[in-house]
Write an enzyme that holds these catalytic residues in place. Sequence first.
Site, PDB file in Angstrom:
ATOM      1  N   GLU A  62       1.193  35.544  29.540  1.00  0.00           N
ATOM      2  CA  GLU A  62       0.130  34.742  30.164  1.00  0.00           C
ATOM      3  C   GLU A  62       0.674  33.403  30.671  1.00  0.00           C
ATOM      4  O   GLU A  62       0.227  32.885  31.691  1.00  0.00           O
ATOM      5  CB  GLU A  62      -0.990  34.491  29.161  1.00  0.00           C
TER       6      GLU A  62
ATOM      7  N   HIS B 258      -0.518  44.404  29.352  1.00  0.00           N
ATOM      8  CA  HIS B 258       0.377  43.308  29.719  1.00  0.00           C
ATOM      9  C   HIS B 258       1.832  43.771  29.844  1.00  0.00           C
ATOM     10  O   HIS B 258       2.604  43.191  30.623  1.00  0.00           O
ATOM     11  CB  HIS B 258       0.315  42.186  28.675  1.00  0.00           C
TER      12      HIS B 258
ATOM     13  N   CYS C 225      -7.688  47.136  29.047  1.00  0.00           N
ATOM     14  CA  CYS C 225      -7.149  46.484  27.864  1.00  0.00           C
ATOM     15  C   CYS C 225      -7.206  47.477  26.714  1.00  0.00           C
ATOM     16  O   CYS C 225      -8.287  47.986  26.393  1.00  0.00           O
ATOM     17  CB  CYS C 225      -7.966  45.236  27.522  1.00  0.00           C
TER      18      CYS C 225
ATOM     19  N   CYS D 256      -0.055  48.477  25.845  1.00  0.00           N
ATOM     20  CA  CYS D 256      -0.717  47.213  26.162  1.00  0.00           C
ATOM     21  C   CYS D 256      -0.590  46.997  27.654  1.00  0.00           C
ATOM     22  O   CYS D 256       0.512  47.126  28.210  1.00  0.00           O
ATOM     23  CB  CYS D 256      -0.074  46.053  25.400  1.00  0.00           C
TER      24      CYS D 256
ATOM     25  N   ASP E 227     -10.012  42.572  31.671  1.00  0.00           N
ATOM     26  CA  ASP E 227      -8.986  42.532  30.633  1.00  0.00           C
ATOM     27  C   ASP E 227      -9.088  41.188  29.927  1.00  0.00           C
ATOM     28  O   ASP E 227      -9.734  40.254  30.431  1.00  0.00           O
ATOM     29  CB  ASP E 227      -7.595  42.711  31.252  1.00  0.00           C
ATOM     30  N   SER E 228      -8.428  41.091  28.791  1.00  0.00           N
ATOM     31  CA  SER E 228      -8.393  39.825  28.073  1.00  0.00           C
ATOM     32  C   SER E 228      -7.552  38.788  28.814  1.00  0.00           C
ATOM     33  O   SER E 228      -7.639  37.596  28.515  1.00  0.00           O
ATOM     34  CB  SER E 228      -7.811  40.040  26.667  1.00  0.00           C
TER      35      SER E 228
END
Length: 259
Positions: free
Chosen positions: A151, A183, A72, A181, A9-10
């Site tokens: 993050e 996240h 992602c 998403c 993932d990013s």
Amino acid sequence: MNQPIGIMDSGVGGLSIASVLIKKLPNESIIYLADSKNCPYGEKSKEEIYSLTKKMVKFLLKSRIKLLVVACNTITVASIDRLRTEFGQIPIVGIVPVIKTAREKTTNGKIGVFSTTATANSFYQKDLVNKFANDCSVLNLGSERLVPLIEKRNFESVDEVLKTELEPFKKAQIDTLALGCSHFPLIKDQIQRYLPGVLILDSSNAVSRQIQRILKQNKTLSNSTNPSYNFYTTGNLNALRYFAEKLTNKAKLSRISLQ
């Protein structure tokens, strides 16, 4: 040989997928890679995303992964087809919002889809809405502000952003929200507080079932009684540690540089 499942993932968002895999497939070893140094990906061009993504794939292939999870939505939208063409030696599973499930669960026909702006504006996601929920009232919105805050574990600021960016969903009186998403499941409880009574869906269980089907078909399900969990990041190790330690006390955490 107990070949691991690779997840990339990013940033740390894909740990929402890893957490479900650890529960559903407890015999499987996992290698997780977060490109947190370059997160977020949402504002990058497709070529830049693909260039960064290829480096992640090559790193994971060195660990002899048997399946790759692109955890992602932005990478899935921008690069999944090219990745499957270039790295056809292993199955590659992408992640998309569970709009079909949202259509099945809604009782008033009013659905929300919440992702990054790039994903929300993509033809890929709009096609999913048209394919699975064209008879519903669908509000498809994106946010660029949340991923960097998650993050950084800045949950107070996350609350401030959610007050503003979830308001259109409240006004639209949606009863079901699909998260687009990876996240966002990490802040699911905060989202739920602003949308009480709304059913919030993410892709983790659907991805887990798909992975299990592929491993069964390929006869590569593990029977290990001692799976390993190796989590890597290109950025700040503290972010990965914060979320990874909530999943398992067996995780080995490392910071790396991708070439």
